[in-house]
Structure formats: structure tokens, C-alpha cells
Scaffold this motif. Structure first.
Motif, mmCIF file in Angstrom:
data_model
loop_
_atom_site.group_PDB
_atom_site.id
_atom_site.type_symbol
_atom_site.label_atom_id
_atom_site.label_comp_id
_atom_site.label_asym_id
_atom_site.label_seq_id
_atom_site.Cartn_x
_atom_site.Cartn_y
_atom_site.Cartn_z
ATOM 1 N N THR A 32 0.816 -1.227 0.000
ATOM 2 C CA THR A 32 0.000 0.000 0.000
ATOM 3 C C THR A 32 0.844 1.270 0.000
ATOM 4 N N ASN A 33 2.140 1.145 -0.220
ATOM 5 C CA ASN A 33 2.999 2.335 -0.259
ATOM 6 C C ASN A 33 2.512 3.296 -1.338
ATOM 7 N N GLY A 34 2.372 4.552 -0.963
ATOM 8 C CA GLY A 34 1.970 5.568 -1.927
ATOM 9 C C GLY A 34 0.469 5.647 -2.174
ATOM 10 N N MET A 35 -0.316 4.810 -1.500
ATOM 11 C CA MET A 35 -1.767 4.837 -1.730
ATOM 12 C C MET A 35 -2.480 5.914 -0.926
ATOM 13 N N GLY A 36 -1.821 6.454 0.069
ATOM 14 C CA GLY A 36 -2.457 7.497 0.866
ATOM 15 C C GLY A 36 -3.719 7.005 1.544
ATOM 16 N N PRO A 37 -4.789 7.822 1.538
ATOM 17 C CA PRO A 37 -6.027 7.424 2.212
ATOM 18 C C PRO A 37 -6.629 6.123 1.676
ATOM 19 N N ASP A 38 -6.360 5.798 0.402
ATOM 20 C CA ASP A 38 -6.940 4.578 -0.178
ATOM 21 C C ASP A 38 -6.493 3.321 0.562
ATOM 22 N N ALA A 39 -5.362 3.410 1.257
ATOM 23 C CA ALA A 39 -4.906 2.257 2.035
ATOM 24 C C ALA A 39 -5.877 1.930 3.161
ATOM 25 N N GLY A 40 -6.778 2.852 3.481
ATOM 26 C CA GLY A 40 -7.770 2.583 4.522
ATOM 27 C C GLY A 40 -8.666 1.407 4.190
ATOM 28 N N TRP A 41 -8.900 1.177 2.903
ATOM 29 C CA TRP A 41 -9.696 0.018 2.518
ATOM 30 C C TRP A 41 -8.981 -1.275 2.931
ATOM 31 N N ASN A 42 -7.664 -1.278 2.841
ATOM 32 C CA ASN A 42 -6.913 -2.466 3.240
ATOM 33 C C ASN A 42 -6.952 -2.652 4.754
ATOM 34 N N ASP A 43 -6.902 -1.532 5.490
ATOM 35 C CA ASP A 43 -7.040 -1.616 6.951
ATOM 36 C C ASP A 43 -8.390 -2.231 7.324
ATOM 37 N N PHE A 44 -9.428 -1.796 6.634
ATOM 38 C CA PHE A 44 -10.761 -2.330 6.920
ATOM 39 C C PHE A 44 -10.806 -3.835 6.670
ATOM 40 N N VAL A 45 -10.251 -4.262 5.553
ATOM 41 C CA VAL A 45 -10.289 -5.689 5.221
ATOM 42 C C VAL A 45 -9.472 -6.494 6.222
ATOM 43 N N ASP A 46 -8.337 -5.967 6.624
ATOM 44 C CA ASP A 46 -7.545 -6.652 7.663
ATOM 45 C C ASP A 46 -8.382 -6.834 8.928
ATOM 46 N N GLY A 47 -9.071 -5.758 9.336
ATOM 47 C CA GLY A 47 -9.883 -5.835 10.549
ATOM 48 C C GLY A 47 -11.089 -6.742 10.383
ATOM 49 N N TYR A 48 -11.720 -6.680 9.226
ATOM 50 C CA TYR A 48 -12.884 -7.534 8.956
ATOM 51 C C TYR A 48 -12.492 -8.999 9.043
ATOM 52 N N ALA A 49 -11.363 -9.339 8.412
ATOM 53 C CA ALA A 49 -10.895 -10.730 8.451
ATOM 54 C C ALA A 49 -10.551 -11.141 9.878
ATOM 55 N N ALA A 50 -9.941 -10.226 10.634
ATOM 56 C CA ALA A 50 -9.578 -10.545 12.016
ATOM 57 C C ALA A 50 -10.820 -10.850 12.848
ATOM 58 N N ILE A 51 -11.883 -10.078 12.662
ATOM 59 C CA ILE A 51 -13.117 -10.325 13.405
ATOM 60 C C ILE A 51 -13.735 -11.650 12.989
ATOM 61 N N GLU A 52 -13.689 -11.963 11.704
ATOM 62 C CA GLU A 52 -14.234 -13.238 11.240
ATOM 63 C C GLU A 52 -13.533 -14.428 11.899
ATOM 64 N N ARG A 53 -12.240 -14.264 12.192
ATOM 65 C CA ARG A 53 -11.516 -15.370 12.842
ATOM 66 C C ARG A 53 -11.373 -15.150 14.355
ATOM 67 N N HIS A 54 -12.145 -14.159 14.880
ATOM 68 C CA HIS A 54 -12.224 -13.885 16.319
ATOM 69 C C HIS A 54 -10.887 -13.424 16.908
ATOM 70 N N ASP A 55 -10.112 -12.700 16.140
ATOM 71 C CA ASP A 55 -8.844 -12.134 16.618
ATOM 72 C C ASP A 55 -9.085 -10.650 16.904
ATOM 73 N N LEU A 56 -9.653 -10.366 18.070
ATOM 74 C CA LEU A 56 -10.040 -8.990 18.386
ATOM 75 C C LEU A 56 -8.851 -8.043 18.539
ATOM 76 N N PRO A 57 -7.731 -8.469 19.120
ATOM 77 C CA PRO A 57 -6.578 -7.550 19.187
ATOM 78 C C PRO A 57 -6.115 -7.090 17.804
ATOM 79 N N ALA A 58 -6.099 -8.014 16.823
ATOM 80 C CA ALA A 58 -5.700 -7.630 15.463
ATOM 81 C C ALA A 58 -6.718 -6.664 14.869
#
Length: 548
Positions: A364-390
Motif C-alpha cells: 500500500t505504499n503511496g496509496m495514501g487514504p486509499d490504504a484505509g480500505w486495506n485496513d478495513f479488510v484486515d480488521g474484517y478478516a480478524a473479526i471473522e476469525r475472532h482475533d479482536l486484538p488484530a
């Protein structure tokens, strides 16, 4: 040649018989050049310009000016290829450079145009690259100039169509429905006059590619791919209407054909085959709606595996990329942004927080705010696997990006980041045992989403907030509000299968067997070619069988 029309006087000087270029459609665009070869190259460029095949259009216009160095409209055409109004993109430096090759000043360039009509075309494009005022101000002035040109030469179909395009370009990437519908009326009128005009079909589609209006543009959607079979964008563009109506088989087919056209051209030119990109993102999404999870997963992995060799090729062929209006850095950025989108689609549509897509790493280097979509997906996947700290870590990163975006002029992106933040924060709160706080956050995201202009294509927030709200309400036993939430989600994304599935479950849980049976039947119909072991397909079939 399709047909000729006999005109007299001033009209005859500004019209010409319709001409067909195989694979691209038909057009009448008279100019003052006396070179038959230059005019043929110009017409090819004009058709490609109408089809948004910008690098190929620029190549055709450059050929035209090489054949006739004093051909003013060829310079106009190349300058136009650097303005992508609907996409809110403008390469001002490249556009000015194209015009400067005709003459050093607007006055000098105008002197090279031998007719009032061609002077008007040049004067309009000068506005885009003048550097005066803001981009929205220049776009408004350009639209006004094109409207004057269209009124002055009412028999010039291209003037009408470029006016329609200018109308939509004034939206600066955020749909202005009245302006779009006005453009659609213009495009439809030209389509009725020449049903082989790709610009008419294309702009009619663009003007109506939202769920509320898409049914009114099925005719051009069915026509455009046949008008211009050699243009990949024409093949893809039809799916804008199909997606807005939830016609998933048509969406998949359109983008499969678009990819075949792209890769046939890439192979002929000695370029790497495309495995990422806009058309692949839509294709992957359509596969998930069809229940073809395996094909969708293959698409994602093909994109991921292609990035390294494609980037290496780009770094070694900067000169080739320049003719494609790109650079190695832009090319790599496009590939990684596409991987981000395809990974996001895969994680949300599959619901697998621990699968290959969830663990795919995106640069995500150079993506600026658009990298936020990747943060969301990381968090969504973490919740799906019950990894709340992640998930907490991802939410913190996403929140920081949103805070940073609030001071920018891009309010649309900032609003989307707020939606992603509230959706993820709501899911996390529910996971932490705070269901009401979580639902409140997701409701806030849903309300914000309702205020935004419609964005065509797969849901921009990745997970539609009303759908997420419906799922969480259903888990809490609130079947009535869940059903309402799913219904709202389906207005924004008709026949989206995860929303249909949620609605069916809410209808069933609420005791409305007839409605649930009808919704499950619709899912069975959509999933006629789904993976045989798709659990949701089995669920739908079992319910329908149990409630004949």
C-alpha cells in the motif's frame, strides 16, 4: 460506409457521409484536412476517444498529424485523450504539450484552424488546459463552450456527444443525477439517428448506470459490445447496466470478453497478459454473486502472482508505457490497487477470515487514504476469525487515515473512510460484548452512506453498511429491522446475493414463509452455475424443497 445524406450550403461544409471502421463503429466527423489517410486516422482516433481507449486514440491522432502536420483537429484530438472527465482525471501537462505542438499560444493555434467550427473545437479544449481557475471552474466553462458549439452546429453529432460527456464531467467524479440524465437524453437522441455510433451508446449507458435508471439503458447495453467488438472498454461498459440490475451472468460474460480483448491486444504487442485491473475486479465480484467461489479465488491468485513479473516488465519498458499514457510507477500502483480491491472483495464475499485472501499481503505504499480500505479488510478478516486484538490494531490505523483525510478536498473519500471506520468499529464492539453500541455505530455508517451520491460498480465500502446492519440485527433476533435493512441494501445493489440471503433468513425467522421461499428461489436461480458444494446453495434448495 453506411449511408450518405445530401445537404447544401453551410451544413454541407460541416457534415460528411457516415463511415465505418471495422471493430469500432461508425462516425461522421468532417475536418478540413485534404489528406484521405490523415482523415482516416483521425476518424479512428475519434471512435477510440468515444470508447475511452485513450492511449490507442492518442496514437491514431499522432498518426493523423504526422500525415498532415498542419491538421489542427489532430492536435485537438490528442489533447482530448488526456482529459478523462467522468473519471475526474486530467493530465494537464500532457494536454498542454499536445496543443503546444500545433502552436505556441492559443491565438497561434486558432490561426491554424481554417474554419469557424474547427476554431470552436480548439477554443473549447484550450479551456481545459488554460490553467486559469480551479479544475471544477474550467470543467464548467468547457461544458458551456461545448453547449455553444452543439447549438451552433446542430447537425454535428460529435458536438452533441462531447457536450453530453462534458455535462457528466462537471460532476467531478460524484454523480449529479439531473446532469447525467440530461446527458442521457442527448446520447439517446444521437443513438436513434445512428445506432452504430459507439459514443452514443457509451454515454447513454454512463448516464443511466445506477439502479434507479439502469433499466432505461438496457438497449445500448445490449448494443455496445456488438458496435465495437475490438474495444475492451466497450465490452466491459455494458456490465455497468447489467450490474445495476443484478444480471450477474451478463456481468461475468461482459468482463470475460473484455479480458479476452485486452489480452489478445497485449499478446500481439508483446506485453504481459493482464490478470489485474478494473475488468478483473468486476469479473471476480460477478463470480462471487454467481456462487462461483473457486473461479473468483483463481482470479485473485492470478492477479497476485502476476504483479512481480508485470512490474519487472514495466520497469524494463518505460518507453512502451509512455505510449500507453503510463509510467512504471503508475503501472505498479495500478496493479497493487487492483490487488487491494480484489482481495477486499474476496474476504467480504467469502466470509473467510483465515483463508488465502485474508493473508494476501498488499503493498500500500503511496496509496495514501486509499490504504484505509486495506485496513478495513484486515480488521474484517480478524473479526471473522475472532482475533479482536488484530481488529483493534486495524481500526486504529483506519481511524488515523480518516482523521488525516478530513482536511483534504476529497470529501467523498473521507466519507467512505468514516463509513469503513464505523462499520469496523461496530463489528468490534459487538465482538467485545457491546451489541447496542456496535449496532449504533453501524447505523451511523448506514445513514452516512445514504447521503452519498451513487457510485457504480461493486460496493465501494466493500461491505454495504445496510447489509452489515441487517446481519447484526438478525443475530440479535430483531428480524423486522433486519429485513428492512436488507431491503434497503438491495435498493443500492439489486440482487446482491449476500443481501438476498440475509433477507431470506430474516423472512424465515420472522415467520413469513411465502416471502422467504420466494427469496430463496431467486437465489437458486442466480446460483444455477454455482459451485456444487456451496453451503448457501444447499440451504436455499433445502428451504424451497421443504416449503413447496
Amino acid at each position: 460506409m453506411l449511408w450518405s445524406v445530401v445537404l447544401t450550403g453551410a451544413q454541407a461544409r460541416d457534415t460528411a457521409p457516415m463511415q465505418t471502421i471495422a471493430g469500432l463503429g461508425s462516425i461522421s466527423f468532417p475536418t478540413s484536412t485534404r489528406s484521405t489517410a490523415a482523415q482516416a486516422a483521425f476518424l479512428r482516433g475519434a471512435l477510440l476517444l468515444h470508447l475511452f481507449e485513450y492511449p490507442d486514440a492518442a496514437k491514431a491522432f499522432r498518426e493523423a498529424r504526422q500525415l498532415d502536420p498542419g491538421f489542427a483537429m489532430a492536435y485537438w484530438g490528442e489533447a482530448m485523450t488526456y482529459n478523462h472527465g467522468i473519471w475526474n482525471q486530467l493530465d494537464a501537462d500532457a494536454g498542454r504539450a499536445a496543443l503546444d505542438r500545433l502552436g505556441p499560444t492559443p491565438a497561434a493555434r486558432a490561426a491554424m484552424a481554417p474554419t469557424p467550427r474547427e476554431k470552436a473545437w480548439l477554443a473549447a479544449v484550450e479551456i481545459l488546459y488554460s490553467g486559469h481557475g480551479t479544475k471544477p471552474e474550467r470543467d464548467a466553462q468547457y461544458d458551456q463552450a461545448m453547449e455553444r458549439l452543439a447549438r451552433a452546429w446542430p447537425h454535428d453529432n460529435n458536438a452533441q456527444l462531447f457536450h453530453a460527456l462534458a455535462l457528466m464531467g462537471r460532476s467531478e467524479g460524484v454523480r449529479d443525477v439531473p446532469a447525467y440524465l440530461r446527458a442521457g437524453v442527448i446520447a439517446e437522441r444521437i443513438f436513434r439517428m445512428n445506432p452504430h455510433d459507439p459514443g452514443a451508446a457509451h454515454y447513454w449507458i454512463h448516464a443511466m448506470d445506477d439502479p434507479a435508471h439502469a433499466a432505461g439503458a438496457l438497449e445500448p447495453a445490449r448494443a455496445l459490445s456488438k458496435i465495437a467488438p475490438d474495444a475492451a472498454h466497450a465490452q466491459h461498459m455494458t456490465s455497468h447496466i447489467f450490474m445495476a440490475l443484478g444480471l450477474w451472468d451478463d456481468v461475468a460474460k461482459a468482463n470475460e470478453v473484455a479480458m479476452r480483448v485486452v489480452n489478445a491486444q497485449a499478446k500481439a504487442a508483446g506485453r504481459p497478459l493482464a490478470e489485474c485491473g478494473h475488468y478483473m475486479e468486476w469479473l471476480e465480484y460477478a463470480y462471487y454473486q454467481q456462487g462461483r467461489f473457486r473461479d473468483a479465488e483463481k482470479a485473485l491468485q492470478a492477479c497476485r502472482q502476476s504483479i512481480e513479473p508485470s512490474t519487472a516488465w514495466a520497469n524494463a519498458h518505460a518507453d512502451r508505457l509512455a505510449t500507453m499514457q503510463s509510467t512504471p510507477a503508475k503501472f505498479a500502483h495500478m496493479l497493487n490497487e487492483s490487488l487491494l480491491q480484489m482481495r477486499a472483495i474476496a474476504v467480504v464475499e467469502s466470509g473467510d477470515g483465515n483463508g488465502p485472501a485474508a493473508h494476501t499481503v498488499v503493498n500500500t505504499n503511496g496509496m495514501g487514504p486509499d490504504a484505509g480500505w486495506n485496513d478495513f479488510v484486515d480488521g474484517y478478516a480478524a473479526i471473522e476469525r475472532h482475533d479482536l486484538p488484530a481488529a483493534q490494531k486495524s481500526l486504529a490505523a483506519l481511524s488515523a487515515r480518516h482523521t488525516g483525510s478530513e482536511t483534504s478536498d476529497d470529501t467523498q473519500t473521507s466519507s467512505y473512510l468514516a463509513i469503513l471506520r464505523d462499520d469496523l468499529g461496530g463489528m468490534l464492539a459487538i465482538g467485545e460484548g457491546k451489541p447496542q453500541a456496535g449496532v449504533d455505530a453501524i447505523r451511523r455508517a448506514a445513514r452516512r452512506y445514504e447521503t452519498l451520491a451513487f457510485d457504480f460498480g461493486p460496493p465501494v465500502p466493500i461491505k454495504p453498511p445496510h447489509e452489515l446492519l441487517g446481519e447484526q440485527l438478525l443475530k440479535q433476533g430483531n428480524t423486522t429491522d433486519a429485513r428492512t435493512a436488507f431491503g434497503t441494501a438491495l435498493k443500492n445493489a439489486p440482487r446482491r446475493t449476500r443481501s438476498l440471503l440475509g433477507r431470506a433468513r430474516a423472512e424465515s425467522a420472522g415467520g413469513d414463509v411465502a416471502a422467504a421461499t420466494a427469496t430463496y428461489k431467486e437465489l437458486v436461480t442466480i446460483w444455477h452455475g454455482a459451485d456444487a458444494d456451496l453451503p448457501e446453495l444447499a440451504e436455499a434448495k433445502e428451504y424451497v424443497a421443504a416449503h413447496p
